[in-house]
Design an enzyme around this catalytic site. Structure first.
Site, mmCIF file in Angstrom:
data_model
loop_
_atom_site.group_PDB
_atom_site.id
_atom_site.type_symbol
_atom_site.label_atom_id
_atom_site.label_comp_id
_atom_site.label_asym_id
_atom_site.label_seq_id
_atom_site.Cartn_x
_atom_site.Cartn_y
_atom_site.Cartn_z
ATOM 1 N N HIS A 49 2.361 5.163 11.584
ATOM 2 C CA HIS A 49 3.600 5.735 12.125
ATOM 3 C C HIS A 49 3.890 5.152 13.500
ATOM 4 O O HIS A 49 3.038 4.534 14.131
ATOM 5 C CB HIS A 49 3.473 7.262 12.259
ATOM 6 C CG HIS A 49 3.590 7.978 10.954
ATOM 7 N ND1 HIS A 49 4.703 8.689 10.591
ATOM 8 C CD2 HIS A 49 2.718 8.087 9.916
ATOM 9 C CE1 HIS A 49 4.520 9.208 9.390
ATOM 10 N NE2 HIS A 49 3.321 8.862 8.952
ATOM 11 N N GLU B 91 -0.458 6.361 15.356
ATOM 12 C CA GLU B 91 0.877 6.243 15.965
ATOM 13 C C GLU B 91 0.775 5.062 16.913
ATOM 14 O O GLU B 91 0.135 5.142 17.962
ATOM 15 C CB GLU B 91 1.218 7.515 16.762
ATOM 16 C CG GLU B 91 1.252 8.788 15.931
ATOM 17 C CD GLU B 91 2.635 9.099 15.340
ATOM 18 O OE1 GLU B 91 3.533 8.226 15.433
ATOM 19 O OE2 GLU B 91 2.801 10.203 14.791
HETATM 20 ZN ZN LIG Z 1 6.495 9.122 11.707
#
Ligand SMILES: [Zn+2]
Length: 367
Positions: free
Chosen positions: A222, A327
């Protein structure tokens, strides 16, 4: 000769250690800590709350009439008014089943005390070795890379219009390419992606793909966004599961990150639960992988290392295997957004994530 000697010393220490941890005499502890005893039909009981306090349980859950307790590697599970109890993989038949009275779950003191005194744990490493050996024997080691979002779910969007879903997919494809090249000669390792194009896949479907492939690692990619600090939010972070639940029927989800509320109120489909005996091991292994990801990214990126953290994301909670969600940077930060547009940056991140996975496979002797 020296090797054997070391082994003996080691096992001697282990026996000492395990006795300290596991020889819990509930009856003595109850006396010392002045814990209330309930007597019903001449049988002594203590409350579940007291038991948890005495044994210092790492993790536990009561789901309808089922109780699950984890102490380190060991799982204990039983049902209210049911004589069958599973303790560290062994099945016992209780003379007096746990019951509910005065709104408390009551545990038969004498029988539980015996179980703790008799139990010899296996070591964590042994469990891990067994796990790895089992994998080697039976099946391929499957890595599933999961580019977050897709289709109508764009994920976060930067000020210049860069969409998270596109970054995630492009980086994931680079991870795949890197891994396939590096692992060419290891035919026992297989790599899959949950999506290879710009399509919407729900979080449930992602979990189902992971289950269907019987994946060993679920690796979600992500790009971050901050609601309150769009300009300056910065850094990379990797989440590992705060807890795992394996359900036959998954709860319905909406789009997005799928971050679950912290209050661990248990899921609606409670009766469908299958508890994985290796839960604590899988969370531990996920943490190790998340730490390797952070370590590798920190060597390559100049943005802040926000660390490996526990996260309550849908795909981490419901995938029954080692799982992490990384992330890679804040797309809402305009400087980072421009960086994430850069093919070289994406390639560097893709390679780094690939390196982290390879490092994990090496540490676990899978390759
Ligand atoms: Zn996301």
């Amino acid at each position: 000769m020296k090797f054997i000697k070391n082994c003996l010393v080691f096992s001697f220490f282990f026996i000492l250690l395990s006795e300290v941890i596991y020889s819990i005499n509930l009856i003595d502890e109850v006396k010392i800590k002045k814990i209330p005893i309930y007597t019903i039909n001449n049988i002594q009981y203590i409350s579940l709350k007291s038991l948890l306090k005495i044994i210092n349980a790492d993790n536990w859950a009561k789901i309808e009439d089922r109780v699950f307790i984890f102490i380190g590697d060991t799982q204990i599970k039983f049902r209210i008014d049911d004589k069958i109890l599973i303790f560290g993989g062994k099945t016992y038949e209780l003379k007096n089943p746990p019951k509910i009275a005065l709104e408390e779950v009551l545990i038969p003191l004498e029988e539980f005390s015996q179980m703790f005194l008799n139990y010899t744990p296996s070591t964590k490493n042994q469990l891990k070795e067994d796990l790895v050996l089992e994998k080697k024997k039976d099946k391929k080691f499957v890595i599933l890379i999961d580019p977050g979002h897709g289709g109508h779910d764009s994920g976060a969007i930067g000020n210049y219009g860069l969409r998270e879903k596109d970054v995630n997919l492009d980086v994931a494809l680079r991870v795949e390419r890197y891994l396939k090249k590096q692992l060419e000669k290891y035919t026992s390792v297989e790599i899959y992606l949950t999506r290879k194009e710009d399509v919407f896949i729900s979080l449930e479907e992602r979990v189902n793909i992971a289950k269907g492939l019987n994946a060993d690692i679920f690796f979600s990619i992500h790009t971050n966004s901050s609601r309150f600090n769009r300009e300056n939010a910065d850094g990379f972070e990797t989440f590992y599961p705060a807890s795992k639940l394996e359900l036959n029927i998954l709860p319905k989800t909406t789009d997005g990150e799928g971050e679950l509320k912290e209050n661990n109120n248990l899921d609606p489909v409670l009766s469908q639960i299958i508890v994985n005996l290796n839960d604590t091991d899988i969370i531990d292994e996920s943490r190790i992988l998340a730490e390797i990801v952070q370590e590798k990214l920190a060597q390559r990126l100049i943005t802040p290392d926000r660390g490996a953290k526990r996260g309550n994301f849908y795909v981490l909670r419901y995938t029954p295997m080692i799982s992490v969600l990384t992330e890679i940077g804040f797309i809402c930060n305009p400087v980072i957004e421009l960086n994430l547009k850069d093919v070289e940056v994406r390639q560097a991140i893709g390679e780094t994530l690939g390196e982290a996975i390879i490092e994990y496979l090496r540490r676990r002797k899978i390759i």
